[in-house]
Design a protein around this motif. Structure first.
Motif, mmCIF file in Angstrom:
data_model
loop_
_atom_site.group_PDB
_atom_site.id
_atom_site.type_symbol
_atom_site.label_atom_id
_atom_site.label_comp_id
_atom_site.label_asym_id
_atom_site.label_seq_id
_atom_site.Cartn_x
_atom_site.Cartn_y
_atom_site.Cartn_z
ATOM 1 N N GLY A 138 69.699 -12.535 26.842
ATOM 2 C CA GLY A 138 71.136 -13.068 26.776
ATOM 3 C C GLY A 138 72.146 -12.309 26.382
ATOM 4 N N GLN A 139 71.943 -10.874 26.320
ATOM 5 C CA GLN A 139 72.953 -10.057 26.013
ATOM 6 C C GLN A 139 73.132 -9.052 27.153
ATOM 7 O OE1 GLN A 139 71.945 -7.297 22.505
ATOM 8 N NE2 GLN A 139 73.958 -6.336 22.669
ATOM 9 N N LEU A 140 74.399 -8.630 27.370
ATOM 10 C CA LEU A 140 74.686 -7.751 28.658
ATOM 11 C C LEU A 140 74.462 -6.428 28.234
ATOM 12 C CD1 LEU A 140 76.089 -7.944 31.305
ATOM 13 C CD2 LEU A 140 78.244 -7.687 30.313
ATOM 14 N N ILE A 141 73.717 -5.854 28.941
ATOM 15 C CA ILE A 141 73.253 -4.582 28.696
ATOM 16 C C ILE A 141 73.709 -3.724 30.026
ATOM 17 C CG2 ILE A 141 71.373 -3.019 28.373
ATOM 18 C CD1 ILE A 141 71.675 -4.745 26.046
ATOM 19 N N GLY A 142 73.859 -2.205 29.519
ATOM 20 C CA GLY A 142 74.281 -1.226 30.513
ATOM 21 C C GLY A 142 73.391 -0.019 30.348
#
Length: 217
Positions: A138-142
């Protein structure tokens, strides 16, 4: 109104199973064997969706009654309204994921059909870097790393298809206790040079989840 419930990798899995079933129908004459293949195909697909509604289940189950190539095409087409889009991401959100990268080159997000995306990725040829944007828990990761073409074909660690590969090597953010200031650990693996093809082929996200989790530490 169709309530989307199928993610891109799940749709790819259904597509793959449809192809295998169609191949079986063309090559197997024994009706008992075919019935077993039909049942197995339906079961594998339903296992992906333990919480579907009765209506969604009925839509998926239609695969076991298909006969012709046209039937399979119509079945897959009918599932498209149920595809869940990769969450919309803005350029500002992406820039925040890579704060140390100056003059970050971001692809035209308006040209991407998010229904067929499991992860966003692009290459900056000028720096030989690959950038991946992904939702993990659920977390946006780069994640960014060095991108090195191999000039050979083999199996991609993400989609497990035989494609032209590149070595993607990222620096792990996990540091051992009391490590020296110049310590670093590279995490690498071979993936498709063509990220569009990889998104089209990927049927399981576990390898991507594990790789990103390793990089993040």
């Amino acid at each position: 109104m169709c309530e989307p419930f199928i993610r891109n990798h799940q749709y790819n899995f259904i597509n793959k199973q449809a192809g295998l079933l169609h191949q079986a129908l063309r090559t197997i004459a024994d009706q008992k064997v075919l019935e077993a293949v039909r049942y197995g195909t339906e079961s594998k697909i339903l296992e992906l969706f333990p919480s579907v509604t009765d209506m969604q289940k009925q839509q998926l189950e239609k695969i076991s009654a298909l006969e012709t190539a046209d039937d399979f095409q119509k079945y897959l087409k009918a599932l498209e309204p149920y595809l869940m889009e990769f969450p919309q991401v803005s350029e500002k959100q992406i820039q925040k994921l890579f704060p140390k990268t100056k003059k970050l080159k971001i692809p035209d997000l308006s040209l991407i059909d998010n229904r067929y995306v499991s992860f966003l990725s692009w290459i900056d040829i000028s720096t030989n870097k690959l950038f991946i944007v992904y939702y993990l828990n659920g977390q946006l990761i780069g994640v960014e790393g060095r991108y090195t073409p191999t000039n050979k074909k083999s199996f991609c660690f993400l989609c497990n298809r035989y494609e032209e590969l590149a070595l993607f090597s990222a620096i792990s953010k996990k540091r051992p206790t009391h490590s020296s200031p110049d310590y670093y650990k590279a995490v690498g693996n071979y993936l498709c040079m063509n990220n569009h093809a990889c998104n089209k082929n990927i049927t399981d996200l576990s390898s991507l989840d594990k790789f990103i989790a390793t990089v993040l530490g």
